[in-house]
Design an enzyme around this catalytic site. Structure first.
Site, short mmCIF file in Angstrom:
data_model
loop_
_atom_site.label_atom_id
_atom_site.label_comp_id
_atom_site.label_asym_id
_atom_site.label_seq_id
_atom_site.Cartn_x
_atom_site.Cartn_y
_atom_site.Cartn_z
N HIS A 167 -98.89 -67.46 36.97
CA HIS A 167 -97.63 -67.53 37.72
C HIS A 167 -97.63 -68.62 38.79
O HIS A 167 -96.57 -69.08 39.22
CB HIS A 167 -97.35 -66.16 38.38
CG HIS A 167 -95.91 -65.90 38.66
ND1 HIS A 167 -94.99 -66.90 38.88
CD2 HIS A 167 -95.20 -64.73 38.77
CE1 HIS A 167 -93.80 -66.36 39.11
NE2 HIS A 167 -93.90 -65.06 39.04
N ASP A 382 -84.47 -70.82 21.20
CA ASP A 382 -84.30 -70.86 19.75
C ASP A 382 -85.30 -71.86 19.16
O ASP A 382 -85.22 -73.06 19.39
CB ASP A 382 -82.87 -71.28 19.42
CG ASP A 382 -82.58 -71.30 17.93
OD1 ASP A 382 -83.50 -71.05 17.13
OD2 ASP A 382 -81.42 -71.58 17.56
#
Length: 450
Positions: A167, A382
């Site tokens: 992170h 996608d």
């Protein structure tokens, strides 16, 4: 009610040996500093995410593992710091050594289908440890791969894309920017449509540093009653809030309340119900930290393409007794008040605090931290097979969670919030959420308690 999802569904996964995916072309060998927002103690952990993609007849004959692996290598040419390793300098300053060693990648197959999983894809998904194998020795903050990615094919032709991110390198927006770069590469683009910008010095402390704002999120708290939860004895469940539940919560607000976002209403509900479930001493101070991103906001000069951590978490505080007994309106006003603290000076004060106080951990006793990632773009990624049916965090942590968009198996669109609590607290929490989301008549004016 806001339905909770917890499924015992099991399936088996066959994995290949982990491999390193390196940048497809030579990249600079250099050391780059992280920002003073990036390297705070509260971000020094690995955050898991997961995405479920359905089959696509147009992609028949194409292997998602091969497509994504190749796209990943090409994207790392532009995001080459992700292929490096973190090192720590003077005063705990984090830097990335751009070694080009690569990110960990795992190829796998599961003997199940997306249809069979149903709503069990919500955090925490059954057999999650099999869908993102924790490679021994890969989870350290320093000296370990910054990404762990596993692509698991499903019998139906769909696949699961799971990852674990250090992170300190990026927030959710930065992660999505990188995933979209992989997507661009899988579609044949010669370069990402949005080029990455490092410039972490934009979020470094001033010289000399000075704390100019009150930061309840970093207060040192000494308490005998707000004890930390046992990480080995927590129940993980996801709560789905559809139109009916959100309408019921809105009907609890007075007409004088003014505009409230769905996120504000849900956070107020979760904060209130969770505090009641823990049976906190009425005189104890509890807090709620809401992550606020600075991208695209007036007064902040972060360029498009910046992929570092770019958020702060102004914190609401109140006595537990007031939060539990006052109407929902009270919690929402507290959240709005904390949100209004967000400013350029507030961010500078946070970065300066990190340097002055040695990059402290956020306050833990009595705190709840939830980020709103409904509009980050997980649902738009996608790789050629179309959009995922779910994309977001893979699980909640003890005091950290997220709010995400989701369409359930009934076709209802809403928000899902994963929660983990001790078993006896979870039972009370579910009861309170059910009570809060029971439809009631809209109420009239209530005098503000603030």
């Amino acid at each position: 009610m806001a339905s909770s999802v917890s499924s015992p569904l099991l399936f088996s996964v066959k994995r290949c040996d982990p491999e390193f995916v390196r940048p497809a072309k030579p990249t600079p060998c250099e050391v780059k500093q992280l920002s003073d927002i990036d390297d705070q103690e509260g971000l020094r952990f690995q955050m898991p995410f997961i995405m479920f993609f359905p089959s696509n007849p147009l992609m028949k004959g194409k292997d998602p593992v091969k497509v994504i692996r190749e796209g990943l290598g090409k994207a790392l040419v532009y995001y080459y710091p992700f292929a490096g390793r973190l090192i720590e300098g003077e005063n705990r300053k984090l830097m990335v050594d751009c070694t080009g060693e690569g990110v960990l990648f795992i190829e796998a197959d599961a003997d199940t289908t997306l249809e069979n999983l149903g709503d069990a894809i919500l955090p925490i998904c059954p057999c999650f440890e099999e869908l993102l194998y924790d490679v021994p020795g890969s989870g350290e903050i320093l000296g370990s791969p910054l990404f762990l990615i596993q692509v698991t094919r499903l019998r139906c032709g769909g696949f699961i894309f799971a990852l674990r991110l250090n992170h300190t390198m990026s927030d959710a927006f930065g992660l999505i920017q990188f995933l979209n770069a992989i997507s661009d590469m899988t579609k044949g683009l010669s370069a990402p449509s949005l080029l990455p910008i490092w410039q972490r010095e934009l979020l470094n402390a001033r010289n000399p540093p000075q704390i100019t704002r009150t930061h309840y999120e970093f207060e040192e708290v000494i308490t005998d009653t707000l004890m930390p939860m046992d990480e080995n004895n927590l129940v993980h469940r996801s709560f789905f809030f559809g139109p009916k539940e959100i309408r019921a919560l809105r009907n609890r607000l007075p007409s004088s309340m003014g505009a409230c976002s769905t996120f504000e209403i849900l956070m107020a509900c979760v904060w209130k119900c969770r505090t009641i479930a823990f049976a906190v001493d009425p005189n104890e101070v509890v807090r709620f930290s809401s992550l606020i991103n600075m991208r695209g906001k007036n007064g902040f000069d972060l360029p498009p393409g910046y992929y570092g951590n770019a958020f702060v978490y102004p914190t609401s505080i109140t006595k537990a007794g007031m939060l539990c007994t006052y109407p929902l309106e009270y919690a929402i006003r507290l959240l709005k008040k904390a949100k209004a603290e967000m400013s350029d000076e507030y961010v500078k004060s946070v970065t300066d605090l990190m340097v002055i106080k040695g990059r402290p951990l956020f306050t833990q006793p009595g705190n709840l931290i939830i980020s709103n990632i409904t509009h980050v773009g997980f649902g738009e990624v996608d790789f050629g097979w179309g959009k995922p049916v779910y994309g977001g965090v893979a699980k909640a942590l003890s005091i950290i969670s997220s709010c995400m968009q989701f369409k359930n198996s009934k076709g209802q669109e809403g928000n899902v919030i994963p929660i983990c609590l001790p078993p006896f607290v979870m039972e009370r929490f579910e009861h309170e959420v059910k009570r809060m989301t029971k439809e009631v008549e809209s109420i009239g004016f209530i005098t503000s308690m603030l």
